[in-house]
Design an enzyme around this catalytic site. Structure first.
Site, PDB file in Angstrom:
ATOM      1  N   MET A 118       1.014  -1.242  -0.087  1.00  0.00           N
ATOM      2  CA  MET A 118       0.127  -0.107  -0.026  1.00  0.00           C
ATOM      3  C   MET A 118       0.751   1.146   0.117  1.00  0.00           C
ATOM      4  O   MET A 118       0.244   2.406   0.384  1.00  0.00           O
ATOM      5  CB  MET A 118      -0.742   0.039   1.069  1.00  0.00           C
ATOM      6  CG  MET A 118      -1.822  -1.248   1.165  1.00  0.00           C
ATOM      7  SD  MET A 118      -3.401  -0.648   2.244  1.00  0.00           S
ATOM      8  CE  MET A 118      -2.742  -0.676   3.545  1.00  0.00           C
ATOM      9  N   GLY A 119       2.241   1.163  -0.455  1.00  0.00           N
ATOM     10  CA  GLY A 119       3.195   2.408  -0.443  1.00  0.00           C
ATOM     11  C   GLY A 119       3.399   2.769   0.911  1.00  0.00           C
ATOM     12  O   GLY A 119       3.284   1.976   1.863  1.00  0.00           O
ATOM     13  N   GLU A 150      11.896  -0.456   5.064  1.00  0.00           N
ATOM     14  CA  GLU A 150      13.010  -1.418   4.826  1.00  0.00           C
ATOM     15  C   GLU A 150      12.238  -2.786   4.957  1.00  0.00           C
ATOM     16  O   GLU A 150      12.625  -3.639   3.995  1.00  0.00           O
ATOM     17  CB  GLU A 150      13.928  -1.380   6.018  1.00  0.00           C
ATOM     18  CG  GLU A 150      15.004  -0.314   5.901  1.00  0.00           C
ATOM     19  CD  GLU A 150      15.866  -0.247   4.597  1.00  0.00           C
ATOM     20  OE1 GLU A 150      16.095  -1.773   4.107  1.00  0.00           O
ATOM     21  OE2 GLU A 150      16.203   0.584   3.781  1.00  0.00           O
ATOM     22  N   HIS A 166       9.082  -3.631   3.429  1.00  0.00           N
ATOM     23  CA  HIS A 166       8.974  -3.634   1.824  1.00  0.00           C
ATOM     24  C   HIS A 166      10.063  -3.959   1.189  1.00  0.00           C
ATOM     25  O   HIS A 166      10.275  -4.789   0.368  1.00  0.00           O
ATOM     26  CB  HIS A 166       8.177  -2.470   1.408  1.00  0.00           C
ATOM     27  CG  HIS A 166       7.044  -2.226   1.940  1.00  0.00           C
ATOM     28  ND1 HIS A 166       6.855  -0.797   2.907  1.00  0.00           N
ATOM     29  CD2 HIS A 166       5.695  -2.365   2.131  1.00  0.00           C
ATOM     30  CE1 HIS A 166       5.592  -0.692   3.345  1.00  0.00           C
ATOM     31  NE2 HIS A 166       4.893  -1.859   3.139  1.00  0.00           N
ATOM     32  N   GLY A 207       5.046 -10.516   3.782  1.00  0.00           N
ATOM     33  CA  GLY A 207       5.689 -10.177   5.030  1.00  0.00           C
ATOM     34  C   GLY A 207       4.934 -10.925   6.266  1.00  0.00           C
ATOM     35  O   GLY A 207       3.748 -10.949   6.350  1.00  0.00           O
ATOM     36  N   GLN A 208       5.794 -11.591   7.087  1.00  0.00           N
ATOM     37  CA  GLN A 208       5.522 -12.490   8.127  1.00  0.00           C
ATOM     38  C   GLN A 208       4.762 -11.387   9.204  1.00  0.00           C
ATOM     39  O   GLN A 208       4.406 -11.847  10.257  1.00  0.00           O
ATOM     40  CB  GLN A 208       6.442 -13.263   8.735  1.00  0.00           C
ATOM     41  CG  GLN A 208       6.274 -13.904  10.030  1.00  0.00           C
ATOM     42  CD  GLN A 208       5.277 -15.207  10.130  1.00  0.00           C
ATOM     43  OE1 GLN A 208       4.982 -15.461   9.035  1.00  0.00           O
ATOM     44  NE2 GLN A 208       4.652 -15.322  11.144  1.00  0.00           N
ATOM     45  N   LYS A 209       5.111 -10.262   9.086  1.00  0.00           N
ATOM     46  CA  LYS A 209       4.637  -9.236   9.844  1.00  0.00           C
ATOM     47  C   LYS A 209       3.183  -9.187  10.072  1.00  0.00           C
ATOM     48  O   LYS A 209       2.683  -9.233  11.068  1.00  0.00           O
ATOM     49  CB  LYS A 209       5.091  -7.893   9.396  1.00  0.00           C
ATOM     50  CG  LYS A 209       4.198  -6.634   9.802  1.00  0.00           C
ATOM     51  CD  LYS A 209       4.601  -5.976  11.154  1.00  0.00           C
ATOM     52  CE  LYS A 209       3.820  -4.879  11.746  1.00  0.00           C
ATOM     53  NZ  LYS A 209       2.767  -4.183  11.017  1.00  0.00           N
TER      54      LYS A 209
HETATM   55  P1  AMP Z   1       1.489  -3.112   3.430  1.00  0.00           P
HETATM   56  O1  AMP Z   1       1.966  -2.107   2.515  1.00  0.00           O
HETATM   57  O2  AMP Z   1       1.358  -2.507   4.853  1.00  0.00           O
HETATM   58  O3  AMP Z   1       0.217  -3.422   2.893  1.00  0.00           O
HETATM   59  O4  AMP Z   1       2.226  -4.144   3.432  1.00  0.00           O
HETATM   60  C1  AMP Z   1       2.982  -4.783   2.216  1.00  0.00           C
HETATM   61  C2  AMP Z   1       3.636  -5.776   2.522  1.00  0.00           C
HETATM   62  O5  AMP Z   1       4.726  -5.649   3.270  1.00  0.00           O
HETATM   63  C3  AMP Z   1       2.800  -7.106   3.349  1.00  0.00           C
HETATM   64  O6  AMP Z   1       3.137  -8.309   2.830  1.00  0.00           O
HETATM   65  C4  AMP Z   1       3.348  -6.726   4.647  1.00  0.00           C
HETATM   66  O7  AMP Z   1       3.525  -7.912   5.512  1.00  0.00           O
HETATM   67  C5  AMP Z   1       4.877  -6.538   4.451  1.00  0.00           C
HETATM   68  N1  AMP Z   1       5.423  -5.909   5.345  1.00  0.00           N
HETATM   69  C6  AMP Z   1       4.913  -4.469   5.989  1.00  0.00           C
HETATM   70  N2  AMP Z   1       5.737  -4.356   7.035  1.00  0.00           N
HETATM   71  C7  AMP Z   1       6.983  -5.150   7.104  1.00  0.00           C
HETATM   72  C8  AMP Z   1       8.005  -5.374   8.141  1.00  0.00           C
HETATM   73  N3  AMP Z   1       8.178  -4.833   9.285  1.00  0.00           N
HETATM   74  N4  AMP Z   1       8.584  -6.589   7.800  1.00  0.00           N
HETATM   75  C9  AMP Z   1       8.643  -7.456   6.703  1.00  0.00           C
HETATM   76  N5  AMP Z   1       7.636  -7.338   5.862  1.00  0.00           N
HETATM   77  C10 AMP Z   1       6.635  -6.170   6.101  1.00  0.00           C
END
Ligand code: AMP
Length: 284
Positions: free
Chosen positions: A32-33, A37, A39, A149-151
């Site tokens: 989602m932008g 780090e 991403h 991400g496992q987050k």
């Molecule tokens: P988002 O932009 O928050 O929708 O995240 C996009 C992708 O990045 C998803 O697969 C998240 O799980 C991953 N992601 C977000 N934060 C982290 C992080 N701190 N470490 C690893 N992957 C992440």
């Protein structure tokens, strides 16, 4: 190599088809932008498993509930473009809302088991929005491999289940959680935190580290662990617990003992910012 920015679904599909005809493997990182780090680590992983990396940026309206932060979600467009370029992304897919959803769109993808607990309980409808947009993005980008991400551990499981159950021809790769030097899991939403909130937010990681230590020392019962971290989190005035869950890492069903791989997942509100973090306990 210079990066292409593609803004329409049609152009993205044409590009993907052309690459596949030439036998190239496409790696995909949906986001989602407001890139960080975390991403970029997924871009690196995608690169190791493919010939070309596509990163998408789309703040997906249908995964936000009414009253959530859809309109104020950070959108630092130029910075994101630069970061993609610098990290070796081949194509940035950056559609607008009208590209992704017809005004009368009426088809959704709904995972009906794994998506119901944890964040699905506090954010009903959220995962339906996620699975729908990810299924659409898979049809648009046609990746051979996609990295998550496992987050967002529950999201990862739900996507893996969707791919299995709908026979989507894509391999899902998990990427480890990337953290700030002090342990806070990186998140685009960390920007919302005040200075005090940023300190309070460390309570998530501390709670998870406490559980890890206690299990390493031999504790196997979930109730005392839950009680202890509940106490730790309650001691932080700026923190309000949404959930503390101990679930089987595969099925996401609650467990009472740490026997197999257990996912400890937390959601905590720091002021008005809802943060999540997790750890997988592996018992020998
Ligand atoms: P988002 O932009 O928050 O929708 O995240 C996009 C992708 O990045 C998803 O697969 C998240 O799980 C991953 N992601 C977000 N934060 C982290 C992080 N701190 N470490 C690893 N992957 C992440």
């Amino acid at each position: 190599m210079s990066m292409d920015i593609i803004r329409t679904v049609q152009e993205m599909q044409q590009w993907a088809s052309a690459q596949k005809r030439q036998g190239r493997r496409i790696g995909f990182v949906p986001t989602m932008g407001c890139l960080h780090e975390g991403h970029l680590s997924l871009v690196k992983l995608a690169r190791e498993h493919s010939d070309l990396v596509v990163l998408s940026i789309f703040v997906n309206p249908i995964q936000f509930l009414a009253g959530e932060d859809f309109t104020r979600y950070p959108r630092p467009v130029e910075r994101d473009e630069t970061l993609c370029q610098e990290s070796g992304v081949d194509v940035l897919f950056y559609p607008d809302g009208a590209q992704m959803y017809a005004p009368d769109h009426s088809v959704y993808v709904d995972e009906a088991l794994l998506s119901r607990g944890l964040c699905g309980a506090s954010r009903p409808g959220h995962f339906r929005g996620v699975t729908t947009v990810v299924a659409k993005l898979f049809n648009i980008v046609m990746p051979d491999v996609a990295v998550f991400g496992q987050k967002d551990a529950q999201q990862l499981r739900v996507i893996q289940r969707m791919v299995r159950d709908l026979n989507i021809p894509v391999e899902i790769l998990p990427g480890p959680i990337v953290r700030e030097p002090d342990g806070l899991a990186m998140s685009s939403r960390n920007q919302y935190l005040t200075t005090g909130g940023r300190q309070d937010a460390l309570c998530l990681r501390r709670a998870l580290e406490h559980v890890e230590k206690r299990v390493r020392e031999g504790e196997r019962m979930v109730e005392p662990l839950r009680h202890e971290i509940g106490g730790m989190l309650a001691g932080v005035p700026g923190a309000c617990v949404d959930y503390v869950e101990f679930v089987d890492n595969e099925t996401l069903t609650p467990v009472s003992r740490v026997e197999r791989a257990v996912l400890v997942a937390l959601a905590v509100k720091i002021g008005s910012t809802r943060l999540i973090d997790n750890i997988v306990l592996a018992v020998p």
